[in-house]
Design a protein around this motif. Sequence first.
Motif, PDB file in Angstrom:
ATOM      1  N   PHE A 123     -42.626  10.977  13.491  1.00  7.48           N
ATOM      2  CA  PHE A 123     -42.325  10.454  12.162  1.00  7.48           C
ATOM      3  C   PHE A 123     -40.832  10.538  11.841  1.00  7.48           C
ATOM      4  O   PHE A 123     -40.361   9.875  10.918  1.00  7.48           O
ATOM      5  N   LEU A 124     -40.079  11.330  12.598  1.00  6.99           N
ATOM      6  CA  LEU A 124     -38.629  11.392  12.408  1.00  6.99           C
ATOM      7  C   LEU A 124     -37.976  10.070  12.800  1.00  6.99           C
ATOM      8  O   LEU A 124     -36.848   9.782  12.384  1.00  6.99           O
ATOM      9  N   LEU A 125     -38.679   9.272  13.590  1.00  3.24           N
ATOM     10  CA  LEU A 125     -38.150   7.968  13.981  1.00  3.24           C
ATOM     11  C   LEU A 125     -37.940   7.063  12.777  1.00  3.24           C
ATOM     12  O   LEU A 125     -37.134   6.130  12.833  1.00  3.24           O
ATOM     13  N   THR A 126     -38.656   7.323  11.698  1.00  2.70           N
ATOM     14  CA  THR A 126     -38.500   6.491  10.506  1.00  2.70           C
ATOM     15  C   THR A 126     -37.128   6.676   9.866  1.00  2.70           C
ATOM     16  O   THR A 126     -36.701   5.834   9.075  1.00  2.70           O
ATOM     17  N   ASP A 127     -36.450   7.760  10.196  1.00  3.51           N
ATOM     18  CA  ASP A 127     -35.061   7.944   9.766  1.00  3.51           C
ATOM     19  C   ASP A 127     -34.086   7.436  10.835  1.00  3.51           C
ATOM     20  O   ASP A 127     -33.090   6.784  10.527  1.00  3.51           O
ATOM     21  N   THR A 128     -34.402   7.733  12.089  1.00  5.24           N
ATOM     22  CA  THR A 128     -33.514   7.356  13.192  1.00  5.24           C
ATOM     23  C   THR A 128     -33.392   5.848  13.337  1.00  5.24           C
ATOM     24  O   THR A 128     -32.295   5.315  13.560  1.00  5.24           O
ATOM     25  N   ASP A 133     -51.398   9.949  21.247  1.00  2.85           N
ATOM     26  CA  ASP A 133     -50.843   8.608  21.053  1.00  2.85           C
ATOM     27  C   ASP A 133     -49.480   8.671  20.383  1.00  2.85           C
ATOM     28  O   ASP A 133     -48.573   7.893  20.705  1.00  2.85           O
ATOM     29  N   LEU A 134     -49.312   9.588  19.460  1.00  6.86           N
ATOM     30  CA  LEU A 134     -48.005   9.747  18.817  1.00  6.86           C
ATOM     31  C   LEU A 134     -46.977  10.345  19.784  1.00  6.86           C
ATOM     32  O   LEU A 134     -45.791  10.018  19.707  1.00  6.86           O
ATOM     33  N   ASP A 135     -47.437  11.210  20.687  1.00  7.40           N
ATOM     34  CA  ASP A 135     -46.543  11.717  21.739  1.00  7.40           C
ATOM     35  C   ASP A 135     -46.017  10.564  22.589  1.00  7.40           C
ATOM     36  O   ASP A 135     -44.817  10.488  22.893  1.00  7.40           O
ATOM     37  N   LEU A 136     -46.934   9.677  22.980  1.00  3.71           N
ATOM     38  CA  LEU A 136     -46.541   8.513  23.773  1.00  3.71           C
ATOM     39  C   LEU A 136     -45.583   7.624  22.991  1.00  3.71           C
ATOM     40  O   LEU A 136     -44.593   7.120  23.532  1.00  3.71           O
ATOM     41  N   THR A 137     -45.878   7.434  21.724  1.00  7.36           N
ATOM     42  CA  THR A 137     -45.027   6.602  20.875  1.00  7.36           C
ATOM     43  C   THR A 137     -43.609   7.157  20.803  1.00  7.36           C
ATOM     44  O   THR A 137     -42.621   6.417  20.895  1.00  7.36           O
ATOM     45  N   ALA A 138     -43.506   8.462  20.627  1.00  4.94           N
ATOM     46  CA  ALA A 138     -42.188   9.091  20.557  1.00  4.94           C
ATOM     47  C   ALA A 138     -41.424   8.927  21.869  1.00  4.94           C
ATOM     48  O   ALA A 138     -40.226   8.637  21.872  1.00  4.94           O
ATOM     49  N   ALA A 139     -42.113   9.106  22.993  1.00  6.17           N
ATOM     50  CA  ALA A 139     -41.458   9.009  24.298  1.00  6.17           C
ATOM     51  C   ALA A 139     -40.972   7.586  24.565  1.00  6.17           C
ATOM     52  O   ALA A 139     -39.849   7.375  25.045  1.00  6.17           O
ATOM     53  N   VAL A 140     -41.821   6.604  24.266  1.00  3.67           N
ATOM     54  CA  VAL A 140     -41.431   5.203  24.466  1.00  3.67           C
ATOM     55  C   VAL A 140     -40.270   4.834  23.543  1.00  3.67           C
ATOM     56  O   VAL A 140     -39.292   4.205  23.961  1.00  3.67           O
ATOM     57  N   SER A 141     -40.375   5.232  22.290  1.00  2.00           N
ATOM     58  CA  SER A 141     -39.373   4.848  21.298  1.00  2.00           C
ATOM     59  C   SER A 141     -38.015   5.468  21.589  1.00  2.00           C
ATOM     60  O   SER A 141     -36.978   4.860  21.313  1.00  2.00           O
ATOM     61  N   LYS A 142     -38.017   6.669  22.131  1.00  2.00           N
ATOM     62  CA  LYS A 142     -36.755   7.307  22.497  1.00  2.00           C
ATOM     63  C   LYS A 142     -35.996   6.449  23.500  1.00  2.00           C
ATOM     64  O   LYS A 142     -34.775   6.257  23.381  1.00  2.00           O
ATOM     65  N   GLN A 143     -36.713   5.899  24.482  1.00  2.00           N
ATOM     66  CA  GLN A 143     -36.070   5.045  25.472  1.00  2.00           C
ATOM     67  C   GLN A 143     -35.659   3.697  24.875  1.00  2.00           C
ATOM     68  O   GLN A 143     -34.617   3.138  25.211  1.00  2.00           O
ATOM     69  N   LEU A 144     -36.491   3.186  23.964  1.00  2.00           N
ATOM     70  CA  LEU A 144     -36.171   1.912  23.321  1.00  2.00           C
ATOM     71  C   LEU A 144     -34.879   2.016  22.512  1.00  2.00           C
ATOM     72  O   LEU A 144     -34.001   1.153  22.613  1.00  2.00           O
ATOM     73  N   LEU A 145     -34.749   3.059  21.705  1.00  2.00           N
ATOM     74  CA  LEU A 145     -33.568   3.206  20.859  1.00  2.00           C
ATOM     75  C   LEU A 145     -32.315   3.465  21.693  1.00  2.00           C
ATOM     76  O   LEU A 145     -31.227   2.977  21.363  1.00  2.00           O
ATOM     77  N   ALA A 146     -32.459   4.224  22.761  1.00  2.00           N
ATOM     78  CA  ALA A 146     -31.318   4.453  23.651  1.00  2.00           C
ATOM     79  C   ALA A 146     -30.884   3.145  24.305  1.00  2.00           C
ATOM     80  O   ALA A 146     -29.685   2.874  24.470  1.00  2.00           O
ATOM     81  N   ASP A 147     -31.867   2.322  24.669  1.00  2.00           N
ATOM     82  CA  ASP A 147     -31.561   1.038  25.286  1.00  2.00           C
ATOM     83  C   ASP A 147     -30.858   0.120  24.292  1.00  2.00           C
ATOM     84  O   ASP A 147     -29.915  -0.593  24.660  1.00  2.00           O
TER      85      ASP A 147
END
Length: 400
Positions: free
Chosen positions: A206-211, A139-153
């Motif tokens: 969890f690195l997303l909490t900084d990004t 689930d965290l793998d999925l979260t990271a993949a989705v969030s990467k696209q969200l932040l780029a968008d």
Amino acid sequence: MQRSVQGSADELLAAELSRGNAADLLPDDDLKRNELTPILIIAFSLIGLCAIAYVAWSRGMFSLPEHVADSAINFEEIGFATRPAYPKNEELTALLEDSGKANRPLKVHARMLYDCQAAYARIQDSLNPLPDPDTLQHDLDLTAAVSKQLLADYEEFETTTVPKGRSLSADTVSMLRTQYASRAGELMAILQVGYVGLENPEHPAFLLTDTLPQLFGRFGFIDATAYTDQWQHIREFRRQLELDVQYATMIDDLQAWYSTLAGLHEEVDKVIRNLGEVSSNRGRLNPAAVKLIVLLDDYATKIEGLNTDFEEHVEELEKTESDTVNELIANFRALALEDHMYCFGEIYRRYAEDRFAELEQYDRLARHYEYAEQWWPRKKPDYQGIFTTYENRWKQNWMQ
């Protein structure tokens, strides 16, 4: 003779047709009719089938497949078993269904935001109840993949779409920023469960909490400090859970101390409720009032003994930053003080109504006051106030 010739001609034509030489022997008009016949048959057949299909559709015998909008996220490619269901989001839906040209550049971002909302909702459902470690990692793998696209968008939204779209609606742009902030909140909720649920919280997600706050802070349209503060709270929450495990024995011990005092409190409260009416008549207390004074004096004495033992015990305990440990200590002290002051005040109140004041419990009021002065010095003014109020009242009532 004519029939014989005609028969010979027909036989010749049939033989030539079988050898593929019909085009050489047929007249031009006959040749064209033969070429059009299959086409006409096919055309009339298709028209008939379409008519039958239309009648069946109009009568509800079957329905056409609904159009499914293209996704901004390839869910299967990043690990989802199926495309997640989309939650209700009237603002994004209205933008996606808008046929106008003015906000057309914003639709791609609305699509991404809606896809992310659906993805996060699917992941949150998977996390409740907390799954096994492997599923949680996935689930965290999925979260990271989705969030990467969200932040780029979002970066493209602020750097390209908005600056170039001079005719864009300011309200729609603001609405989309609010949607980005909402997705960030959903992301943080997932990360909280993962950070607390994993035995070793070192997942890249969890690195997303900084990004996340860095990106929002870069453009300044979405409050980034809220996410930083939230993450610090999450980290502290996990630290407290670890301290609870570390000091589990101490916590059980302190809980037992508090339960003992709380049990006495409940017993005294039950007796008070069953005493009946407490009153006085012309300076004489009724039996219920006398029983109340005896009960409260005994309870105050027990509190003093228990509180002294408790404080000596706490002095021997290891100092810790465990909130649970410190709250249990604070709760015991608060209940002991509250009940002791209640006993002191209620006994004094009945004293002021007792003209002859002959009960031995009145003599122990001074001792209760001295105990409070020693152990709760900050409450000395409150105890003095009770003492002064009821001593003066007794004098006003019975020394005139």
